[in-house]
Design a protein around this motif. Structure first.
Motif, PDB file in Angstrom:
ATOM      1  N   GLY A 188      -6.640  -3.070  -4.618  1.00  0.00           N
ATOM      2  CA  GLY A 188      -5.479  -3.292  -3.765  1.00  0.00           C
ATOM      3  C   GLY A 188      -4.370  -4.059  -4.421  1.00  0.00           C
ATOM      4  N   GLY A 189      -4.680  -5.238  -4.937  1.00  0.00           N
ATOM      5  CA  GLY A 189      -3.661  -6.051  -5.577  1.00  0.00           C
ATOM      6  C   GLY A 189      -2.772  -6.756  -4.574  1.00  0.00           C
ATOM      7  N   PRO A 190      -1.673  -7.347  -5.056  1.00  0.00           N
ATOM      8  CA  PRO A 190      -0.776  -8.132  -4.195  1.00  0.00           C
ATOM      9  C   PRO A 190      -0.165  -7.329  -3.050  1.00  0.00           C
ATOM     10  CG  PRO A 190      -0.300  -8.505  -6.526  1.00  0.00           C
ATOM     11  CD  PRO A 190      -1.253  -7.358  -6.463  1.00  0.00           C
ATOM     12  N   PHE A 191       0.091  -6.023  -3.262  1.00  0.00           N
ATOM     13  CA  PHE A 191       0.739  -5.223  -2.230  1.00  0.00           C
ATOM     14  C   PHE A 191      -0.133  -5.142  -0.975  1.00  0.00           C
ATOM     15  CE2 PHE A 191       1.583  -1.075  -0.207  1.00  0.00           C
ATOM     16  CZ  PHE A 191       2.916  -1.279   0.131  1.00  0.00           C
ATOM     17  N   VAL A 192      -1.422  -4.906  -1.153  1.00  0.00           N
ATOM     18  CA  VAL A 192      -2.335  -4.834  -0.009  1.00  0.00           C
ATOM     19  C   VAL A 192      -2.433  -6.193   0.667  1.00  0.00           C
ATOM     20  CG1 VAL A 192      -4.723  -4.414   0.693  1.00  0.00           C
ATOM     21  CG2 VAL A 192      -3.650  -2.940  -1.007  1.00  0.00           C
TER      22      VAL A 192
ATOM     23  N   ARG B  50      -8.521  -9.609  -3.736  1.00  0.00           N
ATOM     24  CA  ARG B  50      -7.502  -8.561  -3.859  1.00  0.00           C
ATOM     25  C   ARG B  50      -6.873  -8.546  -5.245  1.00  0.00           C
ATOM     26  NH1 ARG B  50      -8.570  -4.623  -0.458  1.00  0.00           N
ATOM     27  NH2 ARG B  50      -8.575  -5.287   1.732  1.00  0.00           N
TER      28      ARG B  50
ATOM     29  N   ILE C 245      -0.072  -8.391   0.897  1.00  0.00           N
ATOM     30  CA  ILE C 245       1.143  -8.547   1.710  1.00  0.00           C
ATOM     31  C   ILE C 245       1.002  -7.783   3.021  1.00  0.00           C
ATOM     32  CG2 ILE C 245       3.614  -7.994   1.831  1.00  0.00           C
ATOM     33  CD1 ILE C 245       3.737  -8.492  -1.185  1.00  0.00           C
ATOM     34  N   ILE C 246       0.442  -6.574   2.968  1.00  0.00           N
ATOM     35  CA  ILE C 246       0.231  -5.779   4.190  1.00  0.00           C
ATOM     36  C   ILE C 246      -0.702  -6.521   5.139  1.00  0.00           C
ATOM     37  CG2 ILE C 246      -0.741  -3.644   5.105  1.00  0.00           C
ATOM     38  CD1 ILE C 246       0.196  -2.231   2.593  1.00  0.00           C
ATOM     39  N   GLU C 247      -1.754  -7.119   4.603  1.00  0.00           N
ATOM     40  CA  GLU C 247      -2.698  -7.868   5.436  1.00  0.00           C
ATOM     41  C   GLU C 247      -2.014  -9.045   6.130  1.00  0.00           C
ATOM     42  OE1 GLU C 247      -6.034  -9.059   3.160  1.00  0.00           O
ATOM     43  OE2 GLU C 247      -6.703  -7.021   2.721  1.00  0.00           O
TER      44      GLU C 247
END
Length: 444
Positions: free
Chosen positions: A214-218, A209, A220-222
């Motif tokens: 996606g990066g860190p935000f995706v 990621r 966190i969602i996961e």
């Protein structure tokens, strides 16, 4: 903080402290053994072999249950799964074999005999699985140069002895944890094996990621979705349907007073009374379509190909349907509504508005059928969650931790262990792990 205070209370109880230390020590021994490679194999040559068990597939599931020992060609490569298989077989045979039924009614002595039968059956299963595992090492990716000796017969004999001994030793560790430690030892060994592969899977997903889409935000969602799935699994494990039960008041002579109401209690019927067993049964049957690939038929090959992807549509559709069917089957054979009704009648208990005896048994059976439907559907959904999250671009090794047997085992074992620690705390007049508050004072 309440957490620190609770930990201090746990450490004040000498017996509980000793049991926790014993549990961690034996689990450490098991994890150490999972890293010890078979003596006739060069561990530096196993990189290609281990890579075959990454990114999903049946092999990755087997490797997860053994904590990586399967891919390490370890002395614990078979893990504790032969014992689990033997336990399931003995439990199912208890329905049809009169001798086992008799042992089940003999209390502690019968339980010891059943355990002994399970141990011998475990060795029998190991004697079949060990040679199969050793013969498949080459086809799974172990290069010829990895073998330190060039004698296949010797490898089979020595390897089988070591693998069987490793499984028996793991079984012994589990039983010692149950007797001298805290929690169910066999379940803890499985849970520790599953958790052992979690950091690596999480790290791979995190790197993919950060460096990819996606990066860190995706990420966190996961993690949030993962925590929500854990919460859903806890609800599934803990959910019960409370059936009100009335007990007649006893007289001084030991009889029952007519038309006098005594204590009112509840009979808890679990929403998921079968636990993870339907998933294990269904998982075993899902090996069958893949075995068809060995047949010389285009139809068989196409079926095997369609079911080779554990994240594919057909695999998960059939998997979910099998789980629902096996949930009803396993609940029917493990929840003795007739015995429950007889026990209620014998103890002077009854369900308000329901006649004791046959009518009570039929009522309980009807309630179990009603709550098993949503329970089985919920269990099937939890089992196929990894397929849905994989569509979001989640790496397959990390997706496996979003549901299925792994998630339910981790949640179930964690809850069971916490409840045992909680009972120690409450018996010593401390607040338990489940509820917070001040220390309880002893009653004079």
């Amino acid at each position: 903080m309440k957490v620190i205070e609770t930990i201090k209370n746990i450490w004040k109880i000498e017996e509980l402290k000793d049991r926790i230390i014993m549990t961690f020590s034996l689990l450490l021994v098991y994890r150490f053994g999972a890293q010890v490679v078979l003596p006739f194999i060069d561990s530096t040559q196993l990189a290609g072999f281990a890579s075959n068990f990454e990114g999903g597939g049946i092999g990755s599931i087997l490797n997860a249950f053994t904590g990586g020992a399967f891919a390490n060609a370890s002395v614990f490569a078979l893990g504790i799964m032969p014992y689990i298989s033997a336990s399931i077989v003995v439990q199912l045979m208890g329905i049809a074999v009169p001798y086992l039924q008799k042992l089940q009614k003999e209390g502690e002595s019968g339980r010891r005999k059943i355990n002994q039968i399970t141990r011998w059956l475990t060795i029998g299963i190991c004697l079949i699985q060990a040679p199969s595992y050793l013969l498949s090492l080459g086809t799974l990716g172990v290069p010829p140069e990895a073998y330190l000796i060039d004698n296949q017969t010797l490898i089979l004999v020595v390897g089988t002895i070591i693998l069987v001994t490793g499984c028996v030793f793991a079984m012994w560790l589990g039983e010692k944890i149950t007797d001298k430690g805290i929690g169910n030892g066999i379940s803890l060994l499985i849970m520790v094996g599953i958790i052992a592969t979690l950091p690596q899977a999480f790290a791979q997903e995190f790197v993919s990621r950060i460096d990819g889409v996606g990066g860190p935000f995706v990420m966190i969602i996961e993690v949030v979705i993962w925590l929500l799935v854990i919460l859903a699994c806890i609800m599934l494990v803990m959910a019960v349907r409370k059936i009100p039960v009335q007990y007649a008041r006893r007289t001084a002579s030991g009889g029952y007073e007519k038309n006098v109401f005594g204590s009112r209690q509840f009979l808890p019927l679990k929403l998921n009374a079968s636990g993870v067993m339907p998933i294990i049964f269904a998982q075993a049957l899902m090996f069958v379509p893949q075995a068809l690939g060995t047949l010389d038929s285009d139809w068989a090959v196409s079926v095997a190909t369609a079911f080779s992807d554990i994240f594919g549509f057909w695999y998960n559709l059939v998997f979910a349907l099998l789980i629902i069917v096996f949930t009803y089957f396993y609940t029917a054979i493990t929840v003795p509504t007739n015995k429950m009704a007889d026990d209620l009648k014998r103890n002077g208990g009854f369900i308000p508005g329901i006649r004791p005896g046959t009518e009570t048994s039929e009522y309980l059976d009807r309630i179990m059928s009603q709550i098993t439907l949503p329970g089985s559907i919920f269990l099937a959904l939890v089992a196929i969650v990894p397929a849905f999250v994989s569509l979001m671009g989640v790496t397959q090794s990390w997706a496996l931790f979003y549901g299925g047997t792994s998630m339910l085992i981790m949640v179930g074992v964690a809850i069971d262990t916490m409840q045992q620690i909680n009972s120690y705390l409450l018996n010593r007049h401390y607040d338990g792990l489940i509820k917070t508050g001040k220390n309880r004072k002893a009653v004079a």
